[in-house]
Every structure is written in structure tokens, then in C-alpha cells.
Design an enzyme around this catalytic site. Structure first.
Site, PDB file in Angstrom:
ATOM      1  N   GLU A  85      -4.358  -2.939  -8.221  1.00 13.42           N
ATOM      2  CA  GLU A  85      -5.670  -2.607  -7.676  1.00 13.42           C
ATOM      3  C   GLU A  85      -6.000  -1.139  -7.944  1.00 13.42           C
ATOM      4  O   GLU A  85      -5.157  -0.267  -7.804  1.00 13.42           O
ATOM      5  CB  GLU A  85      -5.699  -2.887  -6.173  1.00 13.42           C
ATOM      6  N   CYS A 149      -4.550  -5.961   3.135  1.00 19.21           N
ATOM      7  CA  CYS A 149      -4.127  -5.388   1.862  1.00 19.21           C
ATOM      8  C   CYS A 149      -4.976  -4.166   1.513  1.00 19.21           C
ATOM      9  O   CYS A 149      -4.459  -3.081   1.263  1.00 19.21           O
ATOM     10  CB  CYS A 149      -4.218  -6.437   0.753  1.00 19.21           C
ATOM     11  N   HIS A 168      -1.154  -6.828  -5.881  1.00 19.94           N
ATOM     12  CA  HIS A 168      -1.250  -8.194  -5.381  1.00 19.94           C
ATOM     13  C   HIS A 168      -0.346  -9.091  -6.222  1.00 19.94           C
ATOM     14  O   HIS A 168      -0.336  -9.001  -7.454  1.00 19.94           O
ATOM     15  CB  HIS A 168      -2.694  -8.709  -5.464  1.00 19.94           C
TER      16      HIS A 168
END
Length: 213
Positions: A85, A149, A168
Site C-alpha cells: 500500500e 489496516c 495486504h
């Protein structure tokens, strides 16, 4: 701990919802047995899927260890690869945690920027990882899901000067098993630390050049 060691904190999440066994922590807890880098001081921690505990633990880990890098790992049903991310948002956390608690104003309690990006060159990192041909694949994303998250990522980016990364991972066996995921995270750690040290070295050269000139 030797003064020349790079401290790296890696966290995984505990159970929530359909994930009675969380693939993130199942992988993270294997990393100490796989990471053989002598210059890395590794700290791992399981974090419950709770807003307050997530904020508290990440803040404590930063204060206690002052790591050069924090990597947070979470499971996602959307993930088909190990997904790096790029950023996290301050607002929009409308889902309750495992205890049914919500965030006041649906936003993180620290930070002023609406979106914060990691200082890591994520696209380059993913490309380098895929070139290793580990048997697991890597991709990037700019949507961390606006749940625990993303909340953990925003918190970490704020407290750790943006030297953080969120990864992830798919659920267990879809397609990777914990050992495969753990090995992939080990390579993320190695390359991310190298990237940070490379950037620090370049910054030092810039400072020296400015002094000389």
C-alpha cells in the site's frame, strides 16, 4: 543490541470476522526463523483488531524501539498477491472494530494531512521483489480499505516519519500458505531497509556537498 543494527518492527493482526485465524499474524510469527540478516534487529507484535489498541501499540513500539522501518501486515479478501500500500487516509473509518467501538468523527486522532504517503519508493520496491522470482507475486495499491489496516498505516506513517509500509496478504491457501507469505515479507524487509539506508546515504552526501560548496 549493536549500535549498527537496523531495528525493524513488523506487526500482524489478530482474528476478526470471518478470519478466525488471521493470515497476517500466521505469516509474521514465522519471520524470525526465516530472516537471517545479521544487521537487522527484528521486533514482531500481534495487534488486536481494535482502534484504541492499534493506536496504543504502534505508538508504544515507535517510542520503545525507534525503528528505521515499521511494516504492518493485514489480510484482505481482495488480495491475490502481496500488496504494498502506498498511502493511508485520516478520515472515513465508518466500520466498528471487533469490540463494536467506532472512532470519534470517523477519523484518526493524530495527523493533519488528509492522506499520507510512505517515503518508500513502493513501485520500485514491488518491481525489485517480482524480479527475485520467489514464487509469490507483489503489486501496489493506493486503497488500503478504510478499516483497521488503513488506520494502523495512517497512525504509523504519522508516528514514524513516514518510514512505514502496509502489506495486504491473501487468506491462507488463497493462494499462499504462511511460510510463502513470510518469505515474501522477509524479502520486503531486506529491500526496504536497503532502500532506506541508500536514501540516508544520499542525504548525507547532499549535506556534505552543501558544506563543501
Amino acid at each position: 543490541m549493536s549500535a549498527n543494527k537496523n531495528t525493524v518492527v513488523v506487526t500482524g493482526f489478530g482474528p476478526f470476522g470471518q478470519y478466525k485465524v488471521n493470515a497476517s499474524w500466521e505469516a509474521v510469527k514465522l519471520i524470525p526463523s526465516l530472516l537471517d540478516e545479521t544487521d537487522i534487529n527484528l521486533i514482531i507484535e500481534e495487534i488486536p483488531v481494535e482502534y484504541e489498541e492499534t493506536w496504543t501499540k504502534i505508538s508504544q513500539l515507535q517510542k520503545e524501539h525507534t525503528p528505521i522501518l515499521m511494516i504492518h501486515v493485514g489480510v484482505s479478501h481482495k488480495a491475490k498477491t502481496l500488496t504494498l500500500e502506498t498511502c493511508a487516509s485520516k478520515n472515513g473509518y465508518s466500520k466498528p472494530d471487533v469490540k463494536g467501538n467506532m472512532l470519534p468523527e470517523q477519523e484518526c486522532c493524530i495527523g493533519s494531512e488528509q492522506r499520507v504517503f510512505t517515503k518508500l519508493a513502493v513501485e520500485r520496491l514491488a518491481e525489485d521483489l517480482n524480479n527475485l522470482r520467489l514464487g509469490v507475486n507483489f503489486c501496489t495499491s493506493n486503497d488500503a480499505g478504510l478499516y483497521l489496516c488503513e488506520f494502523s498505516y495512517y497512525t504509523s506513517l504519522c508516528v514514524n516519519g513516514q518510514s512505514s509500509l502496509f502489506v495486504h496478504v491473501p487468506d491462507i491457501g488463497k493462494p499462499y500458505f504462511p511460510e510463502q507469505t513470510a518469505q515474501g515479507i522477509c524479502e520486503i524487509i531486506r529491500l526496504a531497509v536497503a532502500q532506506i539506508n541508500e536514501n540516508n546515504c544520499d542525504n548525507c552526501k547532499d549535506v556534505i556537498n552543501n558544506i563543501i560548496t
